[in-house]
Design an enzyme around this catalytic site. Structure first.
Site, PDB file in Angstrom:
ATOM      1  N   HIS A 108      41.842  41.369  36.283  1.00 21.01           N
ATOM      2  CA  HIS A 108      40.670  41.281  37.282  1.00 21.01           C
ATOM      3  C   HIS A 108      40.504  42.580  38.233  1.00 21.01           C
ATOM      4  CE1 HIS A 108      38.321  38.992  40.127  1.00 21.01           C
ATOM      5  NE2 HIS A 108      38.735  39.552  41.229  1.00 21.01           N
ATOM      6  N   GLU A 109      41.775  42.821  38.949  1.00 15.38           N
ATOM      7  CA  GLU A 109      41.595  44.137  39.674  1.00 15.38           C
ATOM      8  C   GLU A 109      41.249  45.520  38.870  1.00 15.38           C
ATOM      9  OE1 GLU A 109      41.317  43.638  42.713  1.00 15.38           O
ATOM     10  OE2 GLU A 109      42.027  41.531  42.673  1.00 15.38           O
ATOM     11  N   HIS A 161      37.604  45.835  38.892  1.00 16.82           N
ATOM     12  CA  HIS A 161      37.117  46.554  40.120  1.00 16.82           C
ATOM     13  C   HIS A 161      37.332  47.976  39.811  1.00 16.82           C
ATOM     14  CE1 HIS A 161      36.017  42.705  41.775  1.00 16.82           C
ATOM     15  NE2 HIS A 161      37.092  42.156  41.780  1.00 16.82           N
TER      16      HIS A 161
END
Length: 377
Positions: free
Chosen positions: A25-26, A29
């Site tokens: 997920h990170e 980003h």
């Protein structure tokens, strides 16, 4: 009944499931930020005090925090939870300021924020596509093979040979869709449209409620109509078709999640069914005990939920940022800082309240309150 795995296995399974999902997920980003030239100051798995970390040649601090319940990427210029820069941002040299998050156009900021949930959903699609390719997909027609006497289907006049065309106006193509629709709607009244002998009929029934326990002793309340399918049809799925099958399966799971969330909000489903990290750890240990396929399936479900929850328009979540960006795009200017600040305070309060509720539910699920009551009694 199989004995539930112990605490060490549950913790290990939890870390093996959640850790990679948070990292992915990170990383979504981070990679989107890199694409648009935004400097990442920190990439953390876990919150709180740093346990171990290293700084790379770009000045990004890669680290682990002591509380493994999430993670974050802190971009240059992302000064507070509302992503609003302070006076220090204005004091930066022009070249350095150009590499900050807030210096980027609105559409780039939106992509950076959306990339985290998006990559979780993409991962789930790939996992489910793999399952579809390896095991095939259930395409058993929505034709009733058996009707159990005394059950809702029989009481509504359903007969073997009836084809279920729609439930509550929602088209039905396969028998598995009937089971999935009923599963999360125990006790609800629904309208079925069926085809029988060249005629289209309408039948109303109340979905039955069944209380079950799985092999680990976990109790569930599910819905059943009391009908069975005809001869099962398991269709093979080729590599080219598999991604589309993964997308359909992911969409079905999200649809079910939305329906369940609506039931909780409307009061038709108890808030006691919400779970948090402790319950996830317990389920992770159980699925790991069942074998790799069951555990990987759970990872796909968690990845979908992580992506879905983060897209909700709640301040403090990625969806809250995207909601504010949508307002900014319409107004052609961002909301006033004080409005965003109060919104994020409200979002934080809501998230903390939800954490308290799910923690209470989790402790109840593992029997803590019952044991305390026994000690007091």
């Amino acid at each position: 009944m199989i004995q539930s795995p112990g605490v060490p296995m549950a913790v290990l399974a939890f870390l093996c499931a959640i850790g990679p999902l948070v990292f992915i997920h990170e990383m979504g980003h981070y990679l989107a930020g890199r694409l648009f030239g935004v400097k990442a100051e920190a990439f953390s798995i876990g919150f709180g005090r740093e346990i171990v970390g290293v700084t790379d040649s770009r000045g990004t601090r890669w680290k682990f925090g002591w509380l493994p319940l999430g993670g974050y990427v802190r971009f240059a210029g992302d000064m507070n939870p509302a992503s609003q820069p302070d006076a220090a941002w204005l004091a930066l040299p022009a070249a350095e300021r150009a590499r900050t998050f807030q210096a980027k156009p609105l559409w780039q900021r939106a992509i950076i924020v959306a990339a985290g949930p998006a990559i979780n959903l993409i991962l789930a699609v790939l996992i489910l596509a793999g399952f579809a390719h390896v095991y095939g997909v259930d395409r058993t027609p929505a034709v009733i093979g058996t009707v159990i006497a005394g059950q809702p289907g029989a009481k509504a006049g359903l007969q073997p040979g009836d084809r279920i065309v729609a439930i509550d106006g929602q088209p039905i193509a396969a028998f598995s869709e009937v089971a999935r629709y009923a599963l999360i709607r125990p006790g609800e009244a629904v309208t079925l449209r069926i085809a029988r002998g060249g005629q289209t009929l309408t039948r109303t029934l109340a979905i039955g409620t069944v209380h079950q326990r799985d092999r680990f002793g976990n109790a569930y309340r599910i819905g059943r109509i009391g009908i069975g399918s005809g001869e099962p049809v398991l269709a093979p799925v080729g590599l080219i078709e598999a991604p589309a099958a993964g997308v359909r399966m992911t969409a079905d799971i999200i649809s079910g999640t939305l329906a369940t969330l609506g039931q909780i909000i409307s009061g038709r489903r108890s808030i006691d069914e919400l779970g948090g990290p402790i319950r996830i750890a317990k389920i992770s240990g159980e699925q790991m005990a069942l074998g790799l396929p069951a555990f990987v399936w759970l990872v796909a479900m968690l990845s979908i939920n992580l992506g879905f929850i983060n897209l909700l328009p709640v301040p403090m979540l990625d969806g809250g940022h995207l909601f504010f960006y949508a307002i900014e795009a319409i107004r052609r200017r961002p909301l006033e800082p004080q409005v965003q600040e109060w919104a994020f305070r409200g979002g934080l309060a809501a998230v903390l309240a939800l954490m308290l509720i799910v923690t209470f539910n989790d402790l109840s699920a593992v029997g803590l309150w019952q044991r305390l009551a026994g000690l007091i009694g």
